[in-house]
Design a protein around this motif. Structure first.
Motif, PDB file in Angstrom:
ATOM      1  N   VAL A 164       5.061  11.196   0.533  1.00 37.62           N
ATOM      2  CA  VAL A 164       5.665  11.104   1.868  1.00 37.62           C
ATOM      3  C   VAL A 164       4.893  10.105   2.722  1.00 37.62           C
ATOM      4  O   VAL A 164       5.482   9.257   3.402  1.00 37.62           O
ATOM      5  CB  VAL A 164       5.714  12.495   2.546  1.00 37.62           C
ATOM      6  CG1 VAL A 164       6.104  12.382   4.007  1.00 37.62           C
ATOM      7  CG2 VAL A 164       6.662  13.413   1.797  1.00 37.62           C
ATOM      8  N   GLU A 165       3.565  10.186   2.667  1.00 37.09           N
ATOM      9  CA  GLU A 165       2.733   9.245   3.414  1.00 37.09           C
ATOM     10  C   GLU A 165       3.021   7.807   2.974  1.00 37.09           C
ATOM     11  O   GLU A 165       3.146   6.903   3.804  1.00 37.09           O
ATOM     12  CB  GLU A 165       1.255   9.574   3.186  1.00 37.09           C
ATOM     13  CG  GLU A 165       0.295   8.698   3.945  1.00 37.09           C
ATOM     14  CD  GLU A 165      -1.155   9.027   3.647  1.00 37.09           C
ATOM     15  OE1 GLU A 165      -2.015   8.201   3.999  1.00 37.09           O
ATOM     16  OE2 GLU A 165      -1.445  10.085   3.054  1.00 37.09           O
TER      17      GLU A 165
ATOM     18  N   LYS B 181       0.824  -1.210   0.000  1.00 33.10           N
ATOM     19  CA  LYS B 181       0.000   0.000   0.000  1.00 33.10           C
ATOM     20  C   LYS B 181       0.860   1.264   0.000  1.00 33.10           C
ATOM     21  O   LYS B 181       0.532   2.259  -0.645  1.00 33.10           O
ATOM     22  CB  LYS B 181      -0.942   0.014   1.204  1.00 33.10           C
ATOM     23  CG  LYS B 181      -2.078  -0.972   1.085  1.00 33.10           C
ATOM     24  CD  LYS B 181      -2.996  -0.881   2.291  1.00 33.10           C
ATOM     25  CE  LYS B 181      -4.158  -1.835   2.161  1.00 33.10           C
ATOM     26  NZ  LYS B 181      -5.084  -1.717   3.295  1.00 33.10           N
ATOM     27  N   GLY B 182       1.967   1.215   0.729  1.00 36.18           N
ATOM     28  CA  GLY B 182       2.866   2.363   0.773  1.00 36.18           C
ATOM     29  C   GLY B 182       3.462   2.666  -0.590  1.00 36.18           C
ATOM     30  O   GLY B 182       3.506   3.815  -1.024  1.00 36.18           O
ATOM     31  N   LYS B 183       3.907   1.625  -1.279  1.00 36.74           N
ATOM     32  CA  LYS B 183       4.481   1.819  -2.616  1.00 36.74           C
ATOM     33  C   LYS B 183       3.421   2.337  -3.577  1.00 36.74           C
ATOM     34  O   LYS B 183       3.697   3.220  -4.406  1.00 36.74           O
ATOM     35  CB  LYS B 183       5.083   0.496  -3.124  1.00 36.74           C
ATOM     36  CG  LYS B 183       5.896   0.663  -4.374  1.00 36.74           C
ATOM     37  CD  LYS B 183       7.086   1.577  -4.147  1.00 36.74           C
ATOM     38  CE  LYS B 183       7.919   1.721  -5.388  1.00 36.74           C
ATOM     39  NZ  LYS B 183       9.006   2.682  -5.238  1.00 36.74           N
ATOM     40  N   ALA B 184       2.197   1.825  -3.466  1.00 40.74           N
ATOM     41  CA  ALA B 184       1.107   2.293  -4.329  1.00 40.74           C
ATOM     42  C   ALA B 184       0.813   3.773  -4.080  1.00 40.74           C
ATOM     43  O   ALA B 184       0.578   4.537  -5.027  1.00 40.74           O
ATOM     44  CB  ALA B 184      -0.135   1.452  -4.097  1.00 40.74           C
ATOM     45  N   LYS B 185       0.839   4.198  -2.815  1.00 42.38           N
ATOM     46  CA  LYS B 185       0.618   5.614  -2.491  1.00 42.38           C
ATOM     47  C   LYS B 185       1.737   6.474  -3.063  1.00 42.38           C
ATOM     48  O   LYS B 185       1.489   7.578  -3.554  1.00 42.38           O
ATOM     49  CB  LYS B 185       0.536   5.824  -0.982  1.00 42.38           C
ATOM     50  CG  LYS B 185      -0.788   5.470  -0.393  1.00 42.38           C
ATOM     51  CD  LYS B 185      -0.813   5.755   1.108  1.00 42.38           C
ATOM     52  CE  LYS B 185      -2.075   5.231   1.719  1.00 42.38           C
ATOM     53  NZ  LYS B 185      -2.107   5.403   3.180  1.00 42.38           N
ATOM     54  N   GLU B 186       2.965   5.976  -2.962  1.00 43.45           N
ATOM     55  CA  GLU B 186       4.093   6.718  -3.533  1.00 43.45           C
ATOM     56  C   GLU B 186       3.885   6.950  -5.031  1.00 43.45           C
ATOM     57  O   GLU B 186       4.063   8.061  -5.532  1.00 43.45           O
ATOM     58  CB  GLU B 186       5.403   5.959  -3.344  1.00 43.45           C
ATOM     59  CG  GLU B 186       6.037   6.101  -1.991  1.00 43.45           C
ATOM     60  CD  GLU B 186       7.388   5.416  -1.953  1.00 43.45           C
ATOM     61  OE1 GLU B 186       8.343   5.969  -2.544  1.00 43.45           O
ATOM     62  OE2 GLU B 186       7.492   4.337  -1.330  1.00 43.45           O
ATOM     63  N   ILE B 187       3.526   5.890  -5.737  1.00 40.91           N
ATOM     64  CA  ILE B 187       3.327   5.984  -7.183  1.00 40.91           C
ATOM     65  C   ILE B 187       2.153   6.907  -7.500  1.00 40.91           C
ATOM     66  O   ILE B 187       2.251   7.775  -8.378  1.00 40.91           O
ATOM     67  CB  ILE B 187       3.114   4.577  -7.787  1.00 40.91           C
ATOM     68  CG1 ILE B 187       4.413   3.769  -7.673  1.00 40.91           C
ATOM     69  CG2 ILE B 187       2.646   4.665  -9.234  1.00 40.91           C
ATOM     70  CD1 ILE B 187       4.250   2.290  -7.962  1.00 40.91           C
ATOM     71  N   GLY B 188       1.050   6.735  -6.773  1.00 37.10           N
ATOM     72  CA  GLY B 188      -0.108   7.602  -6.982  1.00 37.10           C
ATOM     73  C   GLY B 188       0.218   9.060  -6.712  1.00 37.10           C
ATOM     74  O   GLY B 188      -0.228   9.960  -7.436  1.00 37.10           O
ATOM     75  N   GLY B 189       0.999   9.304  -5.674  1.00 40.07           N
ATOM     76  CA  GLY B 189       1.405  10.672  -5.349  1.00 40.07           C
ATOM     77  C   GLY B 189       2.283  11.284  -6.427  1.00 40.07           C
ATOM     78  O   GLY B 189       2.158  12.464  -6.756  1.00 40.07           O
TER      79      GLY B 189
ATOM     80  N   LYS C 135       5.432   2.455   3.787  1.00 41.77           N
ATOM     81  CA  LYS C 135       6.322   1.409   3.293  1.00 41.77           C
ATOM     82  C   LYS C 135       7.427   1.117   4.316  1.00 41.77           C
ATOM     83  O   LYS C 135       7.770  -0.032   4.565  1.00 41.77           O
ATOM     84  CB  LYS C 135       6.937   1.782   1.956  1.00 41.77           C
ATOM     85  CG  LYS C 135       7.794   0.656   1.361  1.00 41.77           C
ATOM     86  CD  LYS C 135       8.355   1.023   0.019  1.00 41.77           C
ATOM     87  CE  LYS C 135       9.264  -0.052  -0.523  1.00 41.77           C
ATOM     88  NZ  LYS C 135      10.413  -0.344   0.323  1.00 41.77           N
ATOM     89  N   GLN C 136       7.977   2.170   4.929  1.00 40.77           N
ATOM     90  CA  GLN C 136       9.011   1.971   5.946  1.00 40.77           C
ATOM     91  C   GLN C 136       8.467   1.213   7.150  1.00 40.77           C
ATOM     92  O   GLN C 136       9.156   0.365   7.722  1.00 40.77           O
ATOM     93  CB  GLN C 136       9.598   3.310   6.383  1.00 40.77           C
ATOM     94  CG  GLN C 136      10.492   3.930   5.341  1.00 40.77           C
ATOM     95  CD  GLN C 136      10.976   5.323   5.736  1.00 40.77           C
ATOM     96  OE1 GLN C 136      10.445   5.941   6.657  1.00 40.77           O
ATOM     97  NE2 GLN C 136      11.974   5.811   5.023  1.00 40.77           N
ATOM     98  N   ARG C 137       7.214   1.516   7.517  1.00 40.28           N
ATOM     99  CA  ARG C 137       6.589   0.787   8.616  1.00 40.28           C
ATOM    100  C   ARG C 137       6.481  -0.695   8.250  1.00 40.28           C
ATOM    101  O   ARG C 137       6.754  -1.572   9.062  1.00 40.28           O
ATOM    102  CB  ARG C 137       5.210   1.375   8.924  1.00 40.28           C
ATOM    103  CG  ARG C 137       4.523   0.674  10.092  1.00 40.28           C
ATOM    104  CD  ARG C 137       3.222   1.326  10.504  1.00 40.28           C
ATOM    105  NE  ARG C 137       2.280   1.319   9.401  1.00 40.28           N
ATOM    106  CZ  ARG C 137       1.393   2.281   9.165  1.00 40.28           C
ATOM    107  NH1 ARG C 137       1.349   3.341   9.953  1.00 40.28           N
ATOM    108  NH2 ARG C 137       0.553   2.198   8.155  1.00 40.28           N
TER     109      ARG C 137
END
Length: 68
Positions: free
Chosen positions: A39-40, A7-15, A45-47
């Protein structure tokens, strides 16, 4: 790989897409929202990375304990 990593990687790409779209249409508001989403996503992703590292370390400790 766990859900926070995905989900983190998907948010990065979407952002990134949102940031680039904002740049193309001249919307600084969309650019800022895109950067914030990136950033979110990186934090999520780091979490997930941390969670996976803890799980791996725990599994290794359990394996070592079972071998003794």
């Amino acid at each position: 790989m766990n859900k926070d990593q995905v989900k983190g990687k998907a948010k990065e790409i979407g952002g990134k897409i949102q940031e680039e779209t904002g740049e193309l249409v001249g919307s600084s508001k969309q650019q800022v929202k895109g950067v914030a989403k990136q950033v979110e996503g990186k934090l999520q992703k780091q979490r997930g990375d941390l969670r996976e590292a803890v799980d791996d370390a725990t599994d290794e400790l359990i394996d070592r304990g079972n071998r003794q």
